[in-house]
Design an enzyme around this catalytic site. Structure first.
Site, PDB file in Angstrom:
ATOM      1  N   ARG A 113      -7.928  -7.857  -7.395  1.00  0.00           N
ATOM      2  CA  ARG A 113      -7.106  -7.204  -8.427  1.00  0.00           C
ATOM      3  C   ARG A 113      -5.785  -7.931  -8.601  1.00  0.00           C
ATOM      4  O   ARG A 113      -5.161  -8.349  -7.614  1.00  0.00           O
ATOM      5  CB  ARG A 113      -6.825  -5.761  -8.004  1.00  0.00           C
ATOM      6  CG  ARG A 113      -5.799  -5.068  -8.875  1.00  0.00           C
ATOM      7  CD  ARG A 113      -5.678  -3.605  -8.565  1.00  0.00           C
ATOM      8  NE  ARG A 113      -4.934  -3.290  -7.363  1.00  0.00           N
ATOM      9  CZ  ARG A 113      -3.601  -3.255  -7.275  1.00  0.00           C
ATOM     10  NH1 ARG A 113      -2.852  -3.574  -8.311  1.00  0.00           N
ATOM     11  NH2 ARG A 113      -3.027  -2.922  -6.130  1.00  0.00           N
ATOM     12  N   LEU A 166       4.385  -2.096   2.631  1.00  0.00           N
ATOM     13  CA  LEU A 166       4.342  -3.113   1.574  1.00  0.00           C
ATOM     14  C   LEU A 166       5.720  -3.562   1.110  1.00  0.00           C
ATOM     15  O   LEU A 166       6.619  -2.752   0.921  1.00  0.00           O
ATOM     16  CB  LEU A 166       3.597  -2.550   0.368  1.00  0.00           C
ATOM     17  CG  LEU A 166       3.179  -3.647  -0.603  1.00  0.00           C
ATOM     18  CD1 LEU A 166       1.931  -4.334  -0.108  1.00  0.00           C
ATOM     19  CD2 LEU A 166       2.938  -3.081  -1.987  1.00  0.00           C
ATOM     20  N   PHE A 212       4.771 -11.056 -12.236  1.00  0.00           N
ATOM     21  CA  PHE A 212       3.927 -10.628 -11.127  1.00  0.00           C
ATOM     22  C   PHE A 212       2.840 -11.679 -10.937  1.00  0.00           C
ATOM     23  O   PHE A 212       2.539 -12.442 -11.872  1.00  0.00           O
ATOM     24  CB  PHE A 212       3.295  -9.262 -11.458  1.00  0.00           C
ATOM     25  CG  PHE A 212       3.714  -8.165 -10.517  1.00  0.00           C
ATOM     26  CD1 PHE A 212       4.967  -7.601 -10.614  1.00  0.00           C
ATOM     27  CD2 PHE A 212       2.845  -7.688  -9.529  1.00  0.00           C
ATOM     28  CE1 PHE A 212       5.360  -6.572  -9.751  1.00  0.00           C
ATOM     29  CE2 PHE A 212       3.219  -6.680  -8.665  1.00  0.00           C
ATOM     30  CZ  PHE A 212       4.474  -6.108  -8.769  1.00  0.00           C
ATOM     31  N   ASP A 265     -12.160   9.897   1.147  1.00  0.00           N
ATOM     32  CA  ASP A 265     -13.009  11.097   1.194  1.00  0.00           C
ATOM     33  C   ASP A 265     -13.986  11.174   0.009  1.00  0.00           C
ATOM     34  O   ASP A 265     -15.171  11.463   0.184  1.00  0.00           O
ATOM     35  CB  ASP A 265     -12.157  12.379   1.177  1.00  0.00           C
ATOM     36  CG  ASP A 265     -11.099  12.409   2.260  1.00  0.00           C
ATOM     37  OD1 ASP A 265     -10.987  11.428   3.010  1.00  0.00           O
ATOM     38  OD2 ASP A 265     -10.382  13.419   2.349  1.00  0.00           O
TER      39      ASP A 265
HETATM   40  C1  LIG Z   1       2.829   0.579  -1.159  1.00  0.00           C
HETATM   41  C2  LIG Z   1       2.005   0.404  -2.375  1.00  0.00           C
HETATM   42  C3  LIG Z   1       2.564  -0.162  -3.514  1.00  0.00           C
HETATM   43  C4  LIG Z   1       1.793  -0.321  -4.667  1.00  0.00           C
HETATM   44  N1  LIG Z   1       2.374  -0.862  -5.791  1.00  0.00           N
HETATM   45  C5  LIG Z   1       1.622  -0.967  -6.921  1.00  0.00           C
HETATM   46  C6  LIG Z   1       2.213  -1.471  -8.129  1.00  0.00           C
HETATM   47  O1  LIG Z   1       3.393  -1.788  -8.194  1.00  0.00           O
HETATM   48  N2  LIG Z   1       1.413  -1.577  -9.221  1.00  0.00           N
HETATM   49  C7  LIG Z   1       0.088  -1.237  -9.199  1.00  0.00           C
HETATM   50  O2  LIG Z   1      -0.574  -1.360 -10.223  1.00  0.00           O
HETATM   51  N3  LIG Z   1      -0.468  -0.738  -8.067  1.00  0.00           N
HETATM   52  C8  LIG Z   1       0.259  -0.592  -6.938  1.00  0.00           C
HETATM   53  N4  LIG Z   1      -0.319  -0.084  -5.808  1.00  0.00           N
HETATM   54  C9  LIG Z   1      -1.697   0.444  -5.872  1.00  0.00           C
HETATM   55  C10 LIG Z   1      -1.693   1.819  -6.528  1.00  0.00           C
HETATM   56  O3  LIG Z   1      -0.511   2.504  -6.200  1.00  0.00           O
HETATM   57  C11 LIG Z   1      -2.863   2.686  -6.091  1.00  0.00           C
HETATM   58  O4  LIG Z   1      -4.040   1.949  -6.209  1.00  0.00           O
HETATM   59  C12 LIG Z   1      -2.951   3.911  -6.982  1.00  0.00           C
HETATM   60  O5  LIG Z   1      -1.718   4.581  -7.023  1.00  0.00           O
HETATM   61  C13 LIG Z   1      -4.046   4.870  -6.569  1.00  0.00           C
HETATM   62  O6  LIG Z   1      -3.956   6.006  -7.396  1.00  0.00           O
HETATM   63  P1  LIG Z   1      -5.077   7.117  -7.412  1.00  0.00           P
HETATM   64  O7  LIG Z   1      -4.690   8.116  -8.436  1.00  0.00           O
HETATM   65  O8  LIG Z   1      -6.402   6.486  -7.524  1.00  0.00           O
HETATM   66  O9  LIG Z   1      -5.004   7.748  -5.954  1.00  0.00           O
HETATM   67  P2  LIG Z   1      -3.775   8.323  -5.086  1.00  0.00           P
HETATM   68  O10 LIG Z   1      -2.465   8.231  -5.779  1.00  0.00           O
HETATM   69  O11 LIG Z   1      -3.909   7.716  -3.737  1.00  0.00           O
HETATM   70  O12 LIG Z   1      -4.114   9.860  -5.016  1.00  0.00           O
HETATM   71  C14 LIG Z   1      -5.242  10.334  -4.326  1.00  0.00           C
HETATM   72  C15 LIG Z   1      -5.267  11.832  -4.497  1.00  0.00           C
HETATM   73  O13 LIG Z   1      -6.479  12.326  -3.977  1.00  0.00           O
HETATM   74  C16 LIG Z   1      -6.218  13.458  -3.169  1.00  0.00           C
HETATM   75  N5  LIG Z   1      -7.313  13.548  -2.206  1.00  0.00           N
HETATM   76  C17 LIG Z   1      -7.846  12.578  -1.438  1.00  0.00           C
HETATM   77  N6  LIG Z   1      -8.874  13.067  -0.722  1.00  0.00           N
HETATM   78  C18 LIG Z   1      -8.984  14.374  -1.050  1.00  0.00           C
HETATM   79  C19 LIG Z   1      -9.846  15.414  -0.640  1.00  0.00           C
HETATM   80  N7  LIG Z   1     -10.814  15.225   0.258  1.00  0.00           N
HETATM   81  N8  LIG Z   1      -9.657  16.650  -1.164  1.00  0.00           N
HETATM   82  C20 LIG Z   1      -8.674  16.893  -2.064  1.00  0.00           C
HETATM   83  N9  LIG Z   1      -7.833  15.925  -2.481  1.00  0.00           N
HETATM   84  C21 LIG Z   1      -7.995  14.689  -1.983  1.00  0.00           C
HETATM   85  C22 LIG Z   1      -4.854  13.213  -2.587  1.00  0.00           C
HETATM   86  O14 LIG Z   1      -4.250  14.428  -2.211  1.00  0.00           O
HETATM   87  C23 LIG Z   1      -4.156  12.572  -3.789  1.00  0.00           C
HETATM   88  O15 LIG Z   1      -3.668  13.571  -4.640  1.00  0.00           O
HETATM   89  C24 LIG Z   1       0.443   0.070  -4.657  1.00  0.00           C
HETATM   90  C25 LIG Z   1      -0.125   0.627  -3.500  1.00  0.00           C
HETATM   91  C26 LIG Z   1       0.645   0.783  -2.370  1.00  0.00           C
HETATM   92  C27 LIG Z   1       0.003   1.342  -1.146  1.00  0.00           C
END
Ligand SMILES: Cc1cc2nc3c(=O)[nH]c(=O)nc-3n(C[C@H](O)[C@H](O)[C@H](O)COP(=O)(O)OP(=O)(O)OC[C@H]3O[C@@H](n4cnc5c(N)ncnc54)[C@H](O)[C@@H]3O)c2cc1C
Length: 594
Positions: free
Chosen positions: A408, A251, A119, A220
């Site tokens: 990152r 992506l 990567f 949010d």
């Molecule tokens: C297409 C894509 C591919 C990626 N590939 C990689 C990879 O291969 N490796 C890597 O390290 N990273 C990768 N990333 C980045 C990584 O996936 C994200 O940064 C990470 O998954 C975010 O996780 P999280 O738990 O912080 O939030 P999320 O998984 O986005 O979850 C957010 C949660 O918050 C909840 N939520 C939001 N607002 C509210 C609210 N107001 N009230 C109640 N619930 C709420 C949602 O329902 C959800 O459950 C990728 C990102 C994308 C977009």
């Protein structure tokens, strides 16, 4: 509070992505925990993560956590806090194995060990060559993490409140009392009264026009914290991933380049040879995105247009493998097996078969390096002196620990979710064991209920989609891969107008049941605020570092700017900037060369 139902828990976790679920798994071992999610948990955006989770397992070739740490600090353009980076890279190894033991179906090498791929920016520090560090389950790694963690949480009887949209934090002075949420199915308000709250609500790529982020990524949690007096850290650093599908932003994982894919311009050149002679297409994302922009600006886009090609065709890849003196070769079958979702996306959305044709790509708004400031236990901090707000936590993309600094490295977000989600969950449970449940203030939900009533009954003429489109265009034109004082100032001026226009946004659906229009209008308010904080932070930082490339200040300036930005909201549209020192360690800042 006549119509507001109140629930009581030790701890409330907002968000059921990788960070929220990992935190819930650990917090619920010693506390009564509720997880609130506006989406059904397994639809969280972690499920979209494709390429892999970074950990120096060294399953196929030598690797060390210290090399991972150095690459992360270098990738961050030396803005990451090195104590946090050490934890990230050391704990990553144990946590990936823990995930495997939970049942996560990683791909495997023929020797039975977890499969790893290359990567961007991940290297053998001695040879400087790319190293296989991304542990993956085909190109569905995030999906598998999410499913595995959700199953574990269900097994552990974590209390889930699915499709509950959190809209406010109940903070009284320096104590936390819970959150206010709307039950989406009924439109009813609920109070979740608790000793501790964690925001794990993901990013806010929807501030931009072309983005890899789903519609739900509206920041949010970060916006709620900002409104409740918590500063936002390093918001000027937003990552543009080099390879989004042209115009759509969907992506194409860096794993494609990890498997040997190359970037080709309109002249048929593998242009990354010019910009990163040693690791070429696997340079860090900020470097590759800037290179693509510069090629396009120089008229080297495909047919002079705003895109270049990502080429994973076996004949192209094998040609460059041979040229680089590599012995490995790839076949059509390898591509289908290791990148099945990517092949599917490009066939479905572009009509392009990546085995036969190159894919048109452009940089896409992808990842928030900044966010809610925390310490390494996930505790939210309030100022440059790192004063903790007891009972408030953040983890995942919404948080800024900071392990990603100004840029990152790919795979380090999933690592961040599981490593710091776990630490934050443990700390939260320990906090709840010694803290008392403090009483709710009178009318705790009234302010936010009034805001929703204002939006619901607004007679103004502004259209939600127009305000959102203008915000996204403004951010794309002014606060993008490259920016200057002029472009950012113009964006701030436009965002101020949009803030006023937002007060006139009304909705057609006046009902309560599944009123997604009303919730979207409220989410737009969050995006507008975070866009403004991003622009204000970007205007002030007079240097170029990582994801923040100022054409008018092209060099990194460690003398004046080796520090984290903290942006406090002090009034409507008024912000005060403050700065926090970077925690340095083994790695002295040096010029970055790939
Ligand atoms: C297409 C894509 C591919 C990626 N590939 C990689 C990879 O291969 N490796 C890597 O390290 N990273 C990768 N990333 C980045 C990584 O996936 C994200 O940064 C990470 O998954 C975010 O996780 P999280 O738990 O912080 O939030 P999320 O998984 O986005 O979850 C957010 C949660 O918050 C909840 N939520 C939001 N607002 C509210 C609210 N107001 N009230 C109640 N619930 C709420 C949602 O329902 C959800 O459950 C990728 C990102 C994308 C977009």
């Amino acid at each position: 509070m006549a119509n507001v139902k109140t629930h009581t828990f030790d701890a409330v976790i907002v968000g059921a992505g990788g960070a929220g679920l990992m935190a819930a798994l650990y917090a619920s071992k010693n506390a009564n925990v509720a997880v609130l999610s506006k989406l059904y948990p397994t639809r969280s955006h972690t499920g979209a993560a494709q390429g892999g989770v970074g950990a120096a397992l060294g399953n196929m070739e030598e690797d060390r956590w210290e090399w991972h740490a150095f690459d992360t600090v270098k990738g961050s353009d030396y803005l990451a806090d090195q104590d946090a980076v050490d934890i990230l890279c050391q704990d990553a190894i144990e946590v990936v194995i823990e995930l495997e033991h939970m049942g996560l179906p990683f791909d495997r090498f023929p020797n039975g060990r977890i499969s790893q791929r290359r990567f961007g920016g991940h290297t053998n520090n001695e040879t400087k060559k790319p190293v296989m560090r991304a542990c993956h389950a085909a190109d569905r790694t995030g999906h598998m993490i999410l499913q595995t963690l959700y199953q574990q949480c269900i097994k552990q009887k974590v209390n889930f409140f699915d499709e509950f949209h959190v809209v406010d934090l109940i903070r009284v002075g320096d104590s936390i009392r819970g959150v206010v949420a709307i039950e989406i199915a009924t439109g009813e308000f609920h109070i979740f009264h608790s000793k501790a709250v964690m925001f794990a609500t993901g990013g806010w790529g929807r501030c931009w026009q072309v983005t890899s982020n789903a519609h739900s990524l509206t920041g949010d949690g970060a916006a709620i914290c900002l409104r409740r007096g918590i500063p936002m850290q390093d918001m000027e650093f937003f990552q543009f991933h080099p390879t989004g599908i042209f115009k759509l932003g969907i992506l194409i994982t860096e794993g494609v380049r990890g498997e040997g894919g190359v970037l080709i311009n309109g002249k048929g050149e593998r242009f990354m040879e010019k910009y990163a002679p040693t690791i070429k297409d696997l340079a860090s994302r900020d470097v590759v995105s800037r290179a693509i922009y510069l090629e396009i600006q120089a008229g080297n886009g495909i047919d002079g247009k705003n895109y270049v090609h990502l080429d994973i065709r076996p004949e192209t890849v094998n040609h460059y493998f041979a040229k680089d003196g590599e012995t490995r070769r790839i076949t059509r079958e390898d591509i289908e097996a290791k990148l099945p979702d990517i092949a599917d996306f490009t066939r479905t959305y572009l009509g392009v078969d990546p085995v036969k044709d190159p894919m048109p790509i452009q940089p896409t708004a992808h990842y928030a390096m900044g966010g809610i400031p925390t310490d390494v236990e996930g505790r939210v901090i309030l100022d440059a002196a790192k004063k903790v707000l007891p009972g408030l936590y953040a983890a995942g993309e919404a948080a800024c620990v900071s392990v990603h600094g100004a840029n990152r490295l790919g795979t380090n977000s999933l690592t961040d979710l599981v490593v710091f989600g776990r630490r934050a969950g443990k700390d939260m449970a320990a906090f709840c064991q010694q803290a008392n449940l403090l009483p709710l203030p009178a009318n705790a939900a009234d302010e936010v209920i009034a805001e929703f009533e204002r939006i619901r009954h607004n007679q103004g003429s502004a259209k939600m989609f127009e305000v959102r489109n203008r915000m996204q265009t403004t951010m794309t034109e002014g606060v993008s891969v490259f920016r200057t004082k002029e472009t950012v100032s113009a964006s701030i001026a436009e965002l101020k107008k949009l803030r006023v226009a937002y007060q006139d946004v009304g909705v057609q659906d006046k009902g309560k049941v599944f009123n997604s229009e009303l919730l979207e209008a409220w989410e737009l308010g969050c995006l507008l605020e975070l866009a403004e904080v991003t622009a204000v932070s970007a205007l002030t930082r007079q240097e170029s570092r990582g994801g923040h490339a100022r054409d008018d200040f092209p060099d990194r300036d460690d003398v004046n700017w080796l520090k984290h930005t903290l942006c406090h909201k002090v009034g409507e549209g008024e912000y005060k900037l403050d700065y926090k020192p970077v925690t340095l360690g083994r790695y002295e800042p040096k010029p970055r060369v790939y």
